[in-house]
Design a protein around this motif. Structure first.
Motif, mmCIF file in Angstrom:
data_model
loop_
_atom_site.group_PDB
_atom_site.id
_atom_site.type_symbol
_atom_site.label_atom_id
_atom_site.label_comp_id
_atom_site.label_asym_id
_atom_site.label_seq_id
_atom_site.Cartn_x
_atom_site.Cartn_y
_atom_site.Cartn_z
ATOM 1 N N LYS A 2 0.702 -1.026 0.167
ATOM 2 C CA LYS A 2 -0.080 0.093 0.048
ATOM 3 C C LYS A 2 0.931 1.223 -0.057
ATOM 4 O O LYS A 2 2.061 1.227 0.330
ATOM 5 C CB LYS A 2 -0.811 0.075 1.222
ATOM 6 C CG LYS A 2 -1.755 -1.202 1.294
ATOM 7 C CD LYS A 2 -3.093 -0.809 1.861
ATOM 8 C CE LYS A 2 -4.129 -2.080 1.666
ATOM 9 N NZ LYS A 2 -3.936 -2.979 2.556
ATOM 10 N N CYS A 3 0.098 2.550 -0.304
ATOM 11 C CA CYS A 3 0.954 3.599 -0.421
ATOM 12 C C CYS A 3 1.824 4.091 0.911
ATOM 13 O O CYS A 3 3.077 4.249 0.774
ATOM 14 C CB CYS A 3 0.023 4.874 -0.688
ATOM 15 S SG CYS A 3 -0.928 4.726 -2.398
ATOM 16 N N HIS A 4 1.215 3.647 1.983
ATOM 17 C CA HIS A 4 2.052 4.299 3.148
ATOM 18 C C HIS A 4 3.129 3.318 3.470
ATOM 19 O O HIS A 4 4.294 3.552 4.021
ATOM 20 C CB HIS A 4 1.104 4.139 4.405
ATOM 21 C CG HIS A 4 0.569 2.738 4.927
ATOM 22 N ND1 HIS A 4 -0.460 2.218 4.254
ATOM 23 C CD2 HIS A 4 1.265 1.854 5.903
ATOM 24 C CE1 HIS A 4 -0.701 1.073 4.859
ATOM 25 N NE2 HIS A 4 0.397 0.814 5.838
ATOM 26 N N LEU A 28 7.671 -0.430 -9.511
ATOM 27 C CA LEU A 28 6.109 -0.694 -10.224
ATOM 28 C C LEU A 28 5.072 0.074 -9.579
ATOM 29 O O LEU A 28 4.204 0.732 -10.266
ATOM 30 C CB LEU A 28 5.782 -2.223 -10.078
ATOM 31 C CG LEU A 28 6.399 -3.304 -10.953
ATOM 32 C CD1 LEU A 28 6.013 -4.798 -10.506
ATOM 33 C CD2 LEU A 28 5.913 -3.167 -12.551
ATOM 34 N N HIS A 29 5.297 0.226 -8.231
ATOM 35 C CA HIS A 29 4.156 1.051 -7.702
ATOM 36 C C HIS A 29 4.338 2.444 -8.105
ATOM 37 O O HIS A 29 3.268 3.142 -8.468
ATOM 38 C CB HIS A 29 4.305 1.079 -6.171
ATOM 39 C CG HIS A 29 3.358 1.874 -5.482
ATOM 40 N ND1 HIS A 29 1.910 1.338 -5.050
ATOM 41 C CD2 HIS A 29 3.273 3.267 -5.051
ATOM 42 C CE1 HIS A 29 1.374 2.268 -4.497
ATOM 43 N NE2 HIS A 29 2.023 3.390 -4.423
ATOM 44 N N LEU A 30 5.416 3.016 -8.255
ATOM 45 C CA LEU A 30 5.830 4.347 -8.536
ATOM 46 C C LEU A 30 5.142 4.739 -10.177
ATOM 47 O O LEU A 30 4.963 5.725 -10.291
ATOM 48 C CB LEU A 30 7.322 4.780 -8.641
ATOM 49 C CG LEU A 30 7.830 4.869 -6.974
ATOM 50 C CD1 LEU A 30 9.316 5.001 -6.978
ATOM 51 C CD2 LEU A 30 7.007 5.625 -5.927
ATOM 52 N N SER A 32 2.784 3.467 -11.312
ATOM 53 C CA SER A 32 1.357 3.546 -11.362
ATOM 54 C C SER A 32 0.710 4.359 -10.354
ATOM 55 O O SER A 32 -0.358 4.868 -10.322
ATOM 56 C CB SER A 32 0.841 2.299 -11.108
ATOM 57 O OG SER A 32 1.035 1.679 -10.019
ATOM 58 N N CYS A 33 1.413 4.972 -9.455
ATOM 59 C CA CYS A 33 0.802 5.733 -8.394
ATOM 60 C C CYS A 33 1.423 7.246 -8.256
ATOM 61 O O CYS A 33 2.624 7.520 -7.886
ATOM 62 C CB CYS A 33 1.170 5.328 -7.228
ATOM 63 S SG CYS A 33 0.562 6.572 -5.638
ATOM 64 N N GLY A 34 1.007 8.215 -9.112
ATOM 65 C CA GLY A 34 1.611 9.629 -9.192
ATOM 66 C C GLY A 34 1.902 10.297 -8.125
ATOM 67 O O GLY A 34 2.917 10.947 -7.764
ATOM 68 N N GLU A 35 1.032 10.074 -6.902
ATOM 69 C CA GLU A 35 1.370 10.723 -5.443
ATOM 70 C C GLU A 35 2.425 10.207 -5.083
ATOM 71 O O GLU A 35 3.386 11.202 -4.695
ATOM 72 C CB GLU A 35 0.027 10.616 -4.856
ATOM 73 C CG GLU A 35 -0.268 11.744 -3.760
ATOM 74 C CD GLU A 35 -1.606 11.444 -3.041
ATOM 75 O OE1 GLU A 35 -1.446 11.409 -2.030
ATOM 76 O OE2 GLU A 35 -2.258 11.281 -3.770
ATOM 77 N N CYS A 36 2.863 8.868 -4.826
ATOM 78 C CA CYS A 36 3.972 8.238 -4.280
ATOM 79 C C CYS A 36 5.131 8.509 -5.196
ATOM 80 O O CYS A 36 6.418 9.260 -4.672
ATOM 81 C CB CYS A 36 4.004 6.955 -4.208
ATOM 82 S SG CYS A 36 2.907 6.263 -2.793
ATOM 83 N N ALA A 37 5.034 8.768 -6.491
ATOM 84 C CA ALA A 37 6.056 8.930 -7.243
ATOM 85 C C ALA A 37 6.516 10.511 -7.123
ATOM 86 O O ALA A 37 7.849 10.760 -6.908
ATOM 87 C CB ALA A 37 5.754 9.050 -9.040
HETATM 88 ZN ZN LIG Z 1 1.072 5.034 -3.881
#
Ligand SMILES: [Zn+2]
Length: 258
Positions: A2-4, A28-30, A32-37
């Motif tokens: 998860k993001c956190h 991989l997460h980064l 697809s997840c703009g906020e985390c990136a």
């Molecule tokens: Zn995320």
């Protein structure tokens, strides 16, 4: 993950402290997840900025701006706060005891403490931007061989990765921190890679790298900005490579240089 969970691993990830599987999961997460990136990118920039400060013992306006903005936003990005506190404290102390502390704190931020990595990153960026291109492909041409002199031998140009996943796009004679080097430009799978080879006797120009290698570490790795850097001895030469890839990939690549 998860993001956190991803965010909790940000510092370890940027310091290349994670295993290949976890790093890959984060990558991989980064994607697809703009906020985390965005958060990761911000953290990485901050790291770079901080490393520069620790390197020269002077705060830059950009760093102060960043610290101020973190103060303003700390309630929104709680995950960065402990780090921010450490950093702010570090920065103030550095101002007072700059020389003495630079080494001590600098070692925590290994990202840019390796002088050789710092020296090659700029040229690698220019390669990515197409500002540096290969001079020749295949055998070393006579006119380049004539320019080598005592400080670089033709054998340095033969030291390229032997793995089938590396494809050379050509090479050129360059100077890194005043040291003549054989610079091979290529791709590992599809990732642009610079492979830099020079005589072991020239390593004294990069004392921090020399110290690390002479402790017996077979491969010394560091991250500098987006890039992974790895260096090792190969006989009478020093071989290093830099690319926007994982630590494991770059280690394999450098290890495959015969
Ligand atoms: Zn995320």
């Amino acid at each position: 993950m998860k993001c956190h969970e991803i965010r909790n691993l940000a510092l370890a990830y940027l310091d290349s402290e994670l295993d290949a599987k976890t790093s890959q999961e984060i990558q991989l997460h980064l994607q697809s997840c703009g906020e985390c990136a965005q958060l990761f990118e911000r953290e990485e920039k901050f790291n770079e900025c901080l490393s520069k400060v620790l390197g020269v013992g002077q705060p830059t306006p950009a760093l102060w701006e960043e610290i101020e903005s973190r103060l303003r936003h700390q309630h929104r990005s709680a995950w960065l706060f402990p780090r921010w506190r450490a950093v702010a404290l570090g920065s103030f102390v550095v101002l007072i005891l700059a020389g003495w502390l630079t080494g001590l704190i600098g070692s925590r931020f290994g990202a840019s403490s390796l002088d050789l990595a710092q020296a090659v990153v700029k040229d690698h960026r220019e390669f990515l931007q197409g500002k540096i291109t290969p001079e020749f492909k295949g055998a070393l041409p006579d006119e380049v061989a004539k320019k080598l002199g005592e400080r670089l031998d033709a054998a340095a140009f033969d030291k390229i990765p032997s793995t089938g996943r590396f494809r050379s796009e050509g090479a050129r004679l360059c100077h890194v921190g005043g040291v003549p080097v054989a610079w091979t430009l290529g791709r590992y799978d599809d990732v642009p890679v610079s492979v830099i080879v020079f005589k072991r006797s020239e390593l004294e120009h990069f004392p921090k790298t020399e110290r690390r290698l002479e402790t017996g570490e077979p491969i010394v790795c560091t991250r500098t900005g987006h890039f992974q850097f790895a260096v090792r001895f190969a006989g009478d030469h020093v071989v290093c490579a830099i690319a926007d890839t994982s630590k494991q990939t770059l280690e394999d690549l450098v290890r495959s240089v015969l």
